[in-house]
Design an enzyme around this catalytic site. Structure first.
Site, PDB file in Angstrom:
ATOM      1  N   CYS A  83      20.514  47.378  26.836  1.00  0.00           N
ATOM      2  CA  CYS A  83      21.806  47.904  27.277  1.00  0.00           C
ATOM      3  C   CYS A  83      21.616  49.031  28.300  1.00  0.00           C
ATOM      4  O   CYS A  83      21.303  48.766  29.450  1.00  0.00           O
ATOM      5  CB  CYS A  83      22.640  48.335  26.074  1.00  0.00           C
ATOM      6  SG  CYS A  83      24.407  48.529  26.451  1.00  0.00           S
ATOM      7  N   HIS A 184      21.999  44.338  22.094  1.00  0.00           N
ATOM      8  CA  HIS A 184      21.359  45.287  21.177  1.00  0.00           C
ATOM      9  C   HIS A 184      20.692  44.557  20.006  1.00  0.00           C
ATOM     10  O   HIS A 184      21.258  44.498  18.908  1.00  0.00           O
ATOM     11  CB  HIS A 184      22.407  46.239  20.599  1.00  0.00           C
ATOM     12  CG  HIS A 184      23.003  47.192  21.571  1.00  0.00           C
ATOM     13  ND1 HIS A 184      22.523  48.471  21.751  1.00  0.00           N
ATOM     14  CD2 HIS A 184      24.056  47.066  22.414  1.00  0.00           C
ATOM     15  CE1 HIS A 184      23.254  49.091  22.653  1.00  0.00           C
ATOM     16  NE2 HIS A 184      24.190  48.254  23.075  1.00  0.00           N
ATOM     17  N   GLU A 186      18.407  45.589  18.172  1.00  0.00           N
ATOM     18  CA  GLU A 186      17.970  46.551  17.157  1.00  0.00           C
ATOM     19  C   GLU A 186      18.986  46.747  16.047  1.00  0.00           C
ATOM     20  O   GLU A 186      18.645  47.307  14.996  1.00  0.00           O
ATOM     21  CB  GLU A 186      17.643  47.907  17.818  1.00  0.00           C
ATOM     22  CG  GLU A 186      18.832  48.714  18.285  1.00  0.00           C
ATOM     23  CD  GLU A 186      19.378  48.302  19.647  1.00  0.00           C
ATOM     24  OE1 GLU A 186      20.288  48.985  20.142  1.00  0.00           O
ATOM     25  OE2 GLU A 186      18.897  47.283  20.201  1.00  0.00           O
TER      26      GLU A 186
END
Length: 205
Positions: A83, A184, A186
């Site tokens: 991002c 994202h 994560e």
């Protein structure tokens, strides 16, 4: 560098630092946070997390990390940007804030906040070569994300959106030792993108 557990830093100025540290550890790396130039020198690879690209740009100057990081990228340090990290790795940015600069490294033009406001966030199942070859697609979460408007001839396009008004937009790329995604990984609990990056760091070492 250990061939089994490379040391990978997460730029810890702002953004999803804790989530990236956990994903890297799950992916087989020794994960550390990086806030100073001396800490940057001790890592085999680096993650630039999601967050606010203009804030991270400003803090890179405050912490006197900007030039040191640009130098290590030029030397071939493997870096993954998610991002805001994708914006930082781009050579060119559209709709950036006044005075905003990037670290560069990937020959691409990105559009900042291309998908709109945070309330316009959404998810899409994506296939990425080398990452999802033997399993399901990645649950890609887009939050005020950029997209790639233009990629240079040396940039490998890993994923494009397949549906909706943004269909066809590039959202994952790689150039040499640099990897970037609009989304994202994560925050989903799926560590395959991070495992892929850990493998890139091992190969580089």
């Amino acid at each position: 560098m250990s061939s089994t557990s490379p040391t990978i830093g997460v730029l810890a100025l702002q953004g999803d630092v804790r989530e990236h540290v956990a994903a890297l550890q799950s992916g087989g790396a020794r994960a550390v946070t990086v806030r100073r130039a001396g800490e940057l020198e001790a890592v085999d690879g680096l993650v630039l997390p999601g967050g606010e690209s203009t804030t991270i740009d400003r803090l890179l100057r405050v912490f006197e990390l900007r030039e040191a990081l640009r130098a290590r990228i030029a030397e071939g340090l493997p870096v993954y940007g998610s991002c805001a990290g994708m914006i930082l790795l781009a050579e060119r940015v559209l709709d950036g804030a006044v005075g905003q600069e990037t670290l560069g490294g990937i020959d691409m033009t990105v559009r900042r906040n291309a998908f709109g406001r945070q309330v316009d966030s959404w998810e899409e199942d994506l296939r990425l070569p080398g990452i999802t070859d033997d399993g399901p697609g990645v649950d890609a979460v887009f939050i005020r994300a950029p997209w790639v408007e233009e990629a240079g001839p040396d940039v490998q396009v890993l994923a494009r959106l397949s549906a909706g008004p943004a269909a066809g937009r590039i959202v994952a790329v790689r150039q040499g030792a640099l990897l970037a995604t609009s989304f994202h990984p994560e925050i989903t609990g799926d560590d395959r993108v991070h495992r892929h990056f850990v493998a890139m760091v091992r190969q580089r070492g």
